[in-house]
Motif scaffolding. Structure first.
Motif, PDB file in Angstrom:
ATOM      1  N   LYS A  43       1.115  -1.053  -0.071  1.00  0.00           N
ATOM      2  CA  LYS A  43      -0.024  -0.129  -0.146  1.00  0.00           C
ATOM      3  C   LYS A  43       1.009   1.155   0.050  1.00  0.00           C
ATOM      4  O   LYS A  43       1.708   1.225   0.752  1.00  0.00           O
ATOM      5  N   TRP A  44       0.498   2.143  -0.830  1.00  0.00           N
ATOM      6  CA  TRP A  44       1.245   3.430  -1.091  1.00  0.00           C
ATOM      7  C   TRP A  44       0.040   4.469  -0.999  1.00  0.00           C
ATOM      8  O   TRP A  44      -0.974   4.617  -1.473  1.00  0.00           O
ATOM      9  N   PHE A  45       0.575   5.829  -0.281  1.00  0.00           N
ATOM     10  CA  PHE A  45      -0.107   7.034  -0.463  1.00  0.00           C
ATOM     11  C   PHE A  45       0.373   8.200  -1.406  1.00  0.00           C
ATOM     12  O   PHE A  45       1.750   8.351  -1.288  1.00  0.00           O
ATOM     13  N   TYR A  46      -0.549   8.523  -1.974  1.00  0.00           N
ATOM     14  CA  TYR A  46      -0.029   9.719  -2.922  1.00  0.00           C
ATOM     15  C   TYR A  46      -0.109  11.057  -1.948  1.00  0.00           C
ATOM     16  O   TYR A  46      -0.968  11.299  -1.634  1.00  0.00           O
ATOM     17  N   ILE A  47       0.977  11.640  -1.864  1.00  0.00           N
ATOM     18  CA  ILE A  47       1.363  12.702  -0.695  1.00  0.00           C
ATOM     19  C   ILE A  47       1.149  14.015  -1.333  1.00  0.00           C
ATOM     20  O   ILE A  47       0.502  14.873  -0.975  1.00  0.00           O
ATOM     21  N   ALA A  62      -7.813  18.328  -7.891  1.00  0.00           N
ATOM     22  CA  ALA A  62      -9.086  17.999  -7.679  1.00  0.00           C
ATOM     23  C   ALA A  62      -9.066  16.536  -6.932  1.00  0.00           C
ATOM     24  O   ALA A  62      -9.837  16.059  -6.438  1.00  0.00           O
ATOM     25  N   ILE A  63      -7.767  16.254  -6.686  1.00  0.00           N
ATOM     26  CA  ILE A  63      -7.526  14.979  -5.898  1.00  0.00           C
ATOM     27  C   ILE A  63      -7.181  15.363  -4.385  1.00  0.00           C
ATOM     28  O   ILE A  63      -6.365  16.073  -4.046  1.00  0.00           O
ATOM     29  N   GLN A  64      -8.342  14.847  -3.719  1.00  0.00           N
ATOM     30  CA  GLN A  64      -8.371  15.246  -2.319  1.00  0.00           C
ATOM     31  C   GLN A  64      -7.379  14.316  -1.311  1.00  0.00           C
ATOM     32  O   GLN A  64      -6.806  14.719  -0.655  1.00  0.00           O
ATOM     33  N   ALA A  65      -7.682  13.261  -1.856  1.00  0.00           N
ATOM     34  CA  ALA A  65      -6.553  12.137  -1.149  1.00  0.00           C
ATOM     35  C   ALA A  65      -6.668  10.822  -1.918  1.00  0.00           C
ATOM     36  O   ALA A  65      -7.511  10.635  -3.108  1.00  0.00           O
ATOM     37  N   ALA A  66      -5.636  10.065  -1.906  1.00  0.00           N
ATOM     38  CA  ALA A  66      -5.540   8.833  -2.754  1.00  0.00           C
ATOM     39  C   ALA A  66      -4.523   7.611  -2.268  1.00  0.00           C
ATOM     40  O   ALA A  66      -3.457   8.181  -1.733  1.00  0.00           O
ATOM     41  N   PHE A  67      -4.842   6.639  -2.401  1.00  0.00           N
ATOM     42  CA  PHE A  67      -3.862   5.548  -2.027  1.00  0.00           C
ATOM     43  C   PHE A  67      -4.195   4.369  -3.267  1.00  0.00           C
ATOM     44  O   PHE A  67      -5.029   4.436  -3.816  1.00  0.00           O
ATOM     45  N   PHE A  68      -3.125   3.726  -3.145  1.00  0.00           N
ATOM     46  CA  PHE A  68      -3.353   2.544  -3.854  1.00  0.00           C
ATOM     47  C   PHE A  68      -2.398   1.344  -3.491  1.00  0.00           C
ATOM     48  O   PHE A  68      -1.524   1.498  -2.420  1.00  0.00           O
ATOM     49  N   TYR A  69      -2.582   0.106  -4.193  1.00  0.00           N
ATOM     50  CA  TYR A  69      -1.839  -1.157  -3.741  1.00  0.00           C
ATOM     51  C   TYR A  69      -1.133  -1.540  -5.006  1.00  0.00           C
ATOM     52  O   TYR A  69      -1.821  -1.577  -6.148  1.00  0.00           O
ATOM     53  N   PHE A  70      -0.092  -1.930  -5.185  1.00  0.00           N
ATOM     54  CA  PHE A  70       0.819  -2.711  -5.984  1.00  0.00           C
ATOM     55  C   PHE A  70       0.982  -4.019  -5.761  1.00  0.00           C
ATOM     56  O   PHE A  70       1.223  -4.415  -4.672  1.00  0.00           O
ATOM     57  N   VAL A 143       7.026  16.242 -10.724  1.00  0.00           N
ATOM     58  CA  VAL A 143       7.224  15.024 -10.116  1.00  0.00           C
ATOM     59  C   VAL A 143       6.258  14.708  -9.094  1.00  0.00           C
ATOM     60  O   VAL A 143       5.566  15.672  -8.733  1.00  0.00           O
ATOM     61  N   SER A 144       5.822  13.763  -8.761  1.00  0.00           N
ATOM     62  CA  SER A 144       4.772  13.200  -7.849  1.00  0.00           C
ATOM     63  C   SER A 144       5.417  12.368  -6.720  1.00  0.00           C
ATOM     64  O   SER A 144       6.493  11.559  -6.920  1.00  0.00           O
ATOM     65  N   PHE A 145       5.126  12.436  -5.511  1.00  0.00           N
ATOM     66  CA  PHE A 145       5.835  11.927  -4.521  1.00  0.00           C
ATOM     67  C   PHE A 145       4.768  10.797  -3.458  1.00  0.00           C
ATOM     68  O   PHE A 145       3.445  11.310  -3.411  1.00  0.00           O
ATOM     69  N   TYR A 146       5.352   9.689  -3.042  1.00  0.00           N
ATOM     70  CA  TYR A 146       4.445   8.627  -2.472  1.00  0.00           C
ATOM     71  C   TYR A 146       5.287   7.954  -1.212  1.00  0.00           C
ATOM     72  O   TYR A 146       6.367   7.977  -1.382  1.00  0.00           O
ATOM     73  N   ALA A 147       4.304   7.807  -0.461  1.00  0.00           N
ATOM     74  CA  ALA A 147       4.961   7.214   0.745  1.00  0.00           C
ATOM     75  C   ALA A 147       4.144   5.971   1.178  1.00  0.00           C
ATOM     76  O   ALA A 147       3.010   5.781   0.966  1.00  0.00           O
ATOM     77  N   ASP A 148       4.657   5.307   2.384  1.00  0.00           N
ATOM     78  CA  ASP A 148       3.942   3.952   2.713  1.00  0.00           C
ATOM     79  C   ASP A 148       2.967   4.377   4.066  1.00  0.00           C
ATOM     80  O   ASP A 148       2.581   3.531   4.442  1.00  0.00           O
ATOM     81  N   THR A 177      -2.067  16.495  -1.014  1.00  0.00           N
ATOM     82  CA  THR A 177      -3.374  15.770  -0.673  1.00  0.00           C
ATOM     83  C   THR A 177      -3.673  15.936   0.881  1.00  0.00           C
ATOM     84  O   THR A 177      -2.830  16.434   1.645  1.00  0.00           O
ATOM     85  N   ASP A 178      -4.840  15.671   1.209  1.00  0.00           N
ATOM     86  CA  ASP A 178      -5.236  15.533   2.935  1.00  0.00           C
ATOM     87  C   ASP A 178      -5.937  14.086   3.062  1.00  0.00           C
ATOM     88  O   ASP A 178      -7.090  14.052   2.686  1.00  0.00           O
TER      89      ASP A 178
END
Length: 202
Positions: A43-47, A62-70, A143-148, A177-178
């Motif tokens: 699982k990762w979060f779009y920061i 437009a993206i308030q919050a987002a996460f995803f699974y690889f 650049v876009s930034f992601y964290a666990d 994002t929030d």
């Protein structure tokens, strides 16, 4: 996840290879190995992100919050992605796949009838990664930034800010994002329960 993958072919590698002091903590993931794909699993979060392209900036806002699974598929050179985005206070879910181009450290995704590319940048120290692109040269760099985790430490954020500085983007251009606005928690829980039932039944 259109914003996150609306990235063109031209890469940031020449900028990162310039060895600017702000760029020394990040390495391009080339080649991408099975171990790299396993590291990305989970699982990762779009920061946050920063794009010079106005279209991408509009999408980011437009993206308030987002996460995803690889989920890696080594033999197929793919990452299955289960993506949860909160847009206009509503959860939008999508399941698709990411192509992995191992030799040059590039990921891609088909959307709107074409393939969009991004270079994978890995942190040397933290459970974070970035996707970088330079669309039509540095004019539209991004650049876009992601964290666990949904919140990052000061040290993790500093690496992102260093890369932003490295490629010539101002901190004022960053869009965050929030996680408090996430509306996808219930759907994620539903999917987890369904997956658990399927596993028990098999």
């Amino acid at each position: 996840m259109a914003l996150l993958w609306a990235l063109a072919v031209l890469s940031l590698l020449p900028l990162l290879d310039a060895q600017s002091p702000e760029c020394t903590n990040l390495t391009t993931a080339a080649p991408i190995t099975n171990a790299t794909m396993d590291w990305l699993s989970g699982k990762w979060f779009y920061i946050s992100s920063a794009f010079r392209n106005p279209e991408y900036n509009e999408s980011a806002r437009a993206i308030q919050a987002a996460f995803f699974y690889f989920e890696p598929r080594h033999a197929e050179d793919k990452l299955i992605i289960r993506d949860y985005q909160t847009l206009a206070d509503k959860c939008v879910y999508n399941c698709s796949y990411i192509n992995v181009y191992r030799q040059n450290g590039t990921l891609s995704k088909f959307e709107t009838d074409r393939e969009h590319f991004a270079n994978l940048l890995l942190s040397k120290h933290f459970r974070t990664f970035m996707l970088a692109a330079s669309w039509n040269g540095t004019k539209n760099v991004g650049v876009s930034f992601y964290a666990d985790k949904p919140e990052v430490t000061q040290e993790q954020e500093k690496e992102f800010l260093d890369v932003i500085k490295c490629i010539g983007i101002q901190e004022s251009e960053i869009i965050y994002t929030d996680e408090k606005k996430d509306a996808c928690g219930p759907l994620e829980k539903q999917h987890e329960e369904e997956s658990k039932k399927e596993t028990e039944a098999s």
